[in-house]
Design a protein around this motif. Structure first.
Motif, PDB file in Angstrom:
ATOM      1  N   THR A  81       0.966  -1.403   0.041  1.00 43.30           N
ATOM      2  CA  THR A  81      -0.039  -0.094  -0.254  1.00 43.30           C
ATOM      3  C   THR A  81       0.977   1.156   0.122  1.00 43.30           C
ATOM      4  OG1 THR A  81      -0.338  -0.114   2.500  1.00 43.30           O
ATOM      5  CG2 THR A  81      -1.800  -1.151   1.216  1.00 43.30           C
ATOM      6  N   ARG A  84       1.861   2.386  -3.351  1.00 42.75           N
ATOM      7  CA  ARG A  84       0.917   2.692  -4.427  1.00 42.75           C
ATOM      8  C   ARG A  84       1.212   4.327  -4.684  1.00 42.75           C
ATOM      9  NH1 ARG A  84      -4.280  -0.235  -1.487  1.00 42.75           N
ATOM     10  NH2 ARG A  84      -3.808  -2.265  -2.144  1.00 42.75           N
ATOM     11  N   ASN A  86      -1.305   6.686  -5.024  1.00 38.42           N
ATOM     12  CA  ASN A  86      -1.973   7.325  -4.255  1.00 38.42           C
ATOM     13  C   ASN A  86      -1.763   7.435  -2.652  1.00 38.42           C
ATOM     14  OD1 ASN A  86      -2.860   4.705  -3.302  1.00 38.42           O
ATOM     15  ND2 ASN A  86      -4.897   4.984  -4.157  1.00 38.42           N
ATOM     16  N   GLU A 116      -2.133   1.753 -13.451  1.00 35.11           N
ATOM     17  CA  GLU A 116      -2.429   1.543 -12.035  1.00 35.11           C
ATOM     18  C   GLU A 116      -3.776   2.069 -11.658  1.00 35.11           C
ATOM     19  OE1 GLU A 116      -0.525   2.647  -7.586  1.00 35.11           O
ATOM     20  OE2 GLU A 116       0.831   2.442  -9.181  1.00 35.11           O
ATOM     21  N   ARG A 117      -4.308   2.993 -12.122  1.00 33.24           N
ATOM     22  CA  ARG A 117      -5.661   3.567 -11.863  1.00 33.24           C
ATOM     23  C   ARG A 117      -6.494   2.655 -12.538  1.00 33.24           C
ATOM     24  NH1 ARG A 117      -2.949   8.774 -12.974  1.00 33.24           N
ATOM     25  NH2 ARG A 117      -3.505   8.322 -15.280  1.00 33.24           N
ATOM     26  N   GLN A 120      -5.521  -1.582 -10.008  1.00 38.64           N
ATOM     27  CA  GLN A 120      -4.899  -1.376  -8.840  1.00 38.64           C
ATOM     28  C   GLN A 120      -4.426  -2.996  -8.502  1.00 38.64           C
ATOM     29  OE1 GLN A 120      -3.769   1.540  -6.805  1.00 38.64           O
ATOM     30  NE2 GLN A 120      -2.530   0.046  -6.633  1.00 38.64           N
ATOM     31  N   ASP A 124      -0.776  -4.045  -7.597  1.00 39.84           N
ATOM     32  CA  ASP A 124      -0.307  -4.690  -6.176  1.00 39.84           C
ATOM     33  C   ASP A 124       0.344  -5.949  -6.445  1.00 39.84           C
ATOM     34  OD1 ASP A 124      -1.429  -2.458  -5.057  1.00 39.84           O
ATOM     35  OD2 ASP A 124      -3.339  -3.452  -4.405  1.00 39.84           O
TER      36      ASP A 124
END
Length: 247
Positions: A81, A84, A86, A116-117, A120, A124
């Protein structure tokens, strides 16, 4: 068996076992006479060692069992996470360099921002592979001492949380035994044995307070995030190595 005595096992597995068994260990130390070596002393010593080994093994097993649930409630594995785009914990420029470096080591394409958008989960999966590669290539505990320390802290908190219920049950059992002994002494806490029982009960009270207040999911999740961040940042040291130095 000797792995039980390595630095990680001692600090992340044995220490939680000692804390979990603290009231029982205090009872063995204070309620049994150690002035002369007797069979009871030998039995108590062996019993304490077996108890610690058993609790350490349970702590490791229980810690691993609760880990997926903790990560699920946390939103995912921190080493994933935090990678990522974001997540602002680590600056975007650094993460871009790390992605490029790790993609080269894994010989796969890193996900673009658009990919990635759009997916996800696929991104990951890439970050999960990055985490595996980093853990395998940061095993030098002297060079990556900070990372190792954070890993130990996480393991200690996770394993201690894993045996929290067992520790409290042991605590209650010791208190019950001490109360029974005091009852047989007609509640005379001024007797020599009564003084020792009072000390055991004080240890049990402090132990219960620590387990109830300090041992919780949040402390484990905080340690997990700190370790995950340090694992990703270990790319800085790996980037400085000459080409070919890391497989």
């Amino acid at each position: 068996m000797f792995k039980f005595f390595d630095a990680y096992s001692i600090r992340a597995r044995l220490f939680p076992a000692i804390i979990a068994a603290a009231p029982a260990l205090a009872a063995l130390a204070l309620l049994i006479s150690w002035k002369t070596l007797q069979l009871s002393n030998l039995v108590a010593s062996l019993g304490a060692l077996v108890l610690l080994y058993a609790i350490a093994d349970i702590a490791r097993s229980r810690g691993r069992t609760i880990e997926p649930k903790l990560f699920e409630r946390q939103g995912g594995i921190p080493s994933i996470t935090l990678f990522r785009r974001n997540d602002p914990t680590i600056d975007a420029g650094s993460k871009d360099r790390y992605r490029e470096f790790l993609a080269g080591k894994l010989t796969i394409q890193a996900p673009t921002p658009e990919e990635e958008r759009a997916n996800q989960g696929a991104a990951d999966a890439f970050y999960a592979q990055c985490g595996v590669w980093l853990r395998q290539n940061t095993r030098d505990t002297q060079r990556f001492s900070i990372l190792f320390g954070e890993n130990v802290t996480y393991g200690f908190r996770r394993n201690l949380l894993g045996v929290k219920r067992l520790a409290l049950c042991l605590n209650i059992t010791v208190v019950a035994v001490c109360a029974f002994i005091l009852w047989r002494l007609s509640w005379d806490i001024t007797a020599p044995l009564g003084n020792n029982i009072t000390l055991v009960l004080l240890v049990a009270a402090a132990h219960a307070a620590y387990m109830l207040v300090a041992v919780n999911e949040k402390s484990v999740q905080d340690a997990a995030r700190t370790y995950g961040r340090e694992l990703i940042l270990s790319c800085e040291a790996l980037l400085e190595q000459p080409k070919g130095a890391v497989g």
